[in-house]
Design a protein around this motif. Structure first.
Motif, short mmCIF file in Angstrom:
data_model
loop_
_atom_site.label_atom_id
_atom_site.label_comp_id
_atom_site.label_asym_id
_atom_site.label_seq_id
_atom_site.Cartn_x
_atom_site.Cartn_y
_atom_site.Cartn_z
N PRO A 15 -9.49 116.63 56.14
CA PRO A 15 -9.92 117.95 56.22
C PRO A 15 -11.05 118.41 55.31
O PRO A 15 -12.32 118.40 54.94
N ALA A 16 -10.79 117.88 53.61
CA ALA A 16 -11.04 118.52 52.47
C ALA A 16 -12.73 117.93 52.54
O ALA A 16 -13.12 118.15 51.71
N ASP A 17 -11.95 116.52 52.80
CA ASP A 17 -13.19 115.39 52.75
C ASP A 17 -14.49 115.81 53.73
O ASP A 17 -15.41 115.63 53.14
N VAL A 18 -13.51 116.09 55.23
CA VAL A 18 -14.74 116.45 55.96
C VAL A 18 -15.25 117.50 55.64
O VAL A 18 -16.55 118.10 55.55
N MET A 19 -14.84 118.64 55.10
CA MET A 19 -15.65 120.20 54.55
C MET A 19 -16.07 119.73 53.47
O MET A 19 -17.12 120.25 53.45
N GLY A 20 -16.14 119.24 52.76
CA GLY A 20 -16.54 118.77 51.56
C GLY A 20 -18.42 118.18 51.95
O GLY A 20 -19.41 118.04 51.55
N VAL A 21 -18.37 117.78 52.61
CA VAL A 21 -19.41 116.91 53.33
C VAL A 21 -20.41 118.09 54.29
O VAL A 21 -21.31 118.20 53.93
N ILE A 22 -19.70 118.86 54.92
CA ILE A 22 -20.10 120.43 55.68
C ILE A 22 -21.26 120.78 54.26
O ILE A 22 -21.64 121.28 54.63
N TYR A 69 -23.46 132.34 55.34
CA TYR A 69 -21.85 130.98 55.66
C TYR A 69 -20.77 131.84 55.08
O TYR A 69 -20.78 133.20 54.18
N THR A 70 -19.63 132.15 56.15
CA THR A 70 -18.73 132.60 55.50
C THR A 70 -17.53 131.86 55.62
O THR A 70 -17.10 130.94 56.63
N TRP A 71 -16.81 131.66 54.42
CA TRP A 71 -15.93 130.42 54.19
C TRP A 71 -14.47 131.24 54.91
O TRP A 71 -14.14 132.47 53.88
N ASN A 72 -13.78 130.86 55.60
CA ASN A 72 -12.38 130.93 56.04
C ASN A 72 -11.60 130.33 55.78
O ASN A 72 -11.08 129.74 56.23
N GLY A 73 -10.76 130.20 53.73
CA GLY A 73 -10.09 129.35 53.65
C GLY A 73 -10.80 127.88 53.36
O GLY A 73 -11.63 128.19 53.78
N GLU A 74 -9.98 127.09 53.15
CA GLU A 74 -10.50 125.59 52.86
C GLU A 74 -10.74 124.53 54.66
O GLU A 74 -10.90 123.85 54.39
N HIS A 75 -10.58 125.51 56.19
CA HIS A 75 -10.71 124.61 56.91
C HIS A 75 -11.76 125.21 58.47
O HIS A 75 -12.02 124.64 59.13
N GLU A 76 -12.17 126.73 58.21
CA GLU A 76 -13.19 126.95 58.41
C GLU A 76 -15.06 128.00 58.00
O GLU A 76 -14.10 128.41 56.64
N VAL A 77 -15.41 127.48 58.48
CA VAL A 77 -16.62 128.00 57.69
C VAL A 77 -18.19 128.45 59.13
O VAL A 77 -17.43 127.92 59.95
N LEU A 96 -11.49 122.67 61.33
CA LEU A 96 -10.98 122.13 60.75
C LEU A 96 -9.27 122.43 60.74
O LEU A 96 -9.22 122.89 60.85
N ARG A 97 -9.26 121.06 61.66
CA ARG A 97 -7.23 121.26 62.50
C ARG A 97 -6.37 119.21 61.65
O ARG A 97 -8.10 118.91 61.76
N PRO A 98 -6.17 119.16 60.87
CA PRO A 98 -5.24 117.98 60.36
C PRO A 98 -4.99 117.58 61.73
O PRO A 98 -4.15 118.10 63.11
N ALA A 99 -4.88 116.20 61.93
CA ALA A 99 -4.46 115.64 63.50
C ALA A 99 -4.09 113.90 63.75
O ALA A 99 -5.32 113.51 63.01
N GLY A 100 -3.04 113.82 62.83
CA GLY A 100 -2.87 112.50 62.87
C GLY A 100 -3.15 111.85 61.51
O GLY A 100 -2.69 112.80 60.58
N ARG A 140 -21.18 110.07 58.82
CA ARG A 140 -20.68 110.59 57.58
C ARG A 140 -19.82 110.46 56.65
O ARG A 140 -20.37 109.56 55.29
N VAL A 141 -19.08 110.73 57.52
CA VAL A 141 -17.92 111.13 56.43
C VAL A 141 -16.57 109.54 56.64
O VAL A 141 -16.80 109.71 55.52
#
Length: 146
Positions: A15-22, A69-77, A96-100, A140-141
């Motif tokens: 999730p951190a890598d995905v959010m980094g691109v977002i 933009y509003t950042w809600n924790g590390e997994h939602e914008v 974003l939700r961890p999935a496997g 991209r990710v």
């Protein structure tokens, strides 16, 4: 409450890598297709974008818009429209939700244009925007481009 369109995709990355691109708005023209320019106008204390100007070109629709933009924790914008030439409102979010071994990304979008448009046509346009954005984000990710 306005109708919205949403779709999800699984990306093989943390999730951190995905959010980094977002969160890397300067690179949006590299992978989104419709975004031709992106400029961060304001940031929060953590350096995350609070207001972003985007110049869009989606064929028949060209727009210069500013989003908050509003950042809600590390997994939602989420974002809302501040100003636009073509839109009355625009609300969206990435969750974003961890999935496997990867991350499930859900993109939700509600758009209201200034010109009259049937609801079903508007939902179809939202779906196209979402599907293109998710496919571009995944590519991209997973390519490892930063």
């Amino acid at each position: 409450m306005a109708e919205h369109t949403s779709s999800s995709i699984t990306i093989e990355a943390a999730p951190a890598d995905v959010m980094g691109v977002i969160a890397d708005f300067a690179r949006y023209p590299d992978w989104t297709g419709e975004v031709k320019e992106a400029e961060v106008l304001a940031t929060d204390a953590r350096g995350r974008a609070e207001q972003v100007r985007l110049v869009m070109d989606a064929g028949a629709i060209k727009d210069d818009q500013t989003l908050a933009y509003t950042w809600n924790g590390e997994h939602e914008v989420s974002w809302t429209l501040v100003k636009s030439q073509m839109l009355r409102s625009l609300d969206g979010s990435y969750l974003l939700r961890p999935a496997g071994t990867g991350t499930e990304v859900t993109y939700r979008l509600t758009v209201d244009v200034k010109i009259p448009m049937l609801g079903m046509i508007k939902r179809k346009a939202e779906k196209v925007i979402i599907d293109r954005a998710l496919a571009g984000l995944k590519k991209r990710v997973e390519s490892g481009s930063k």
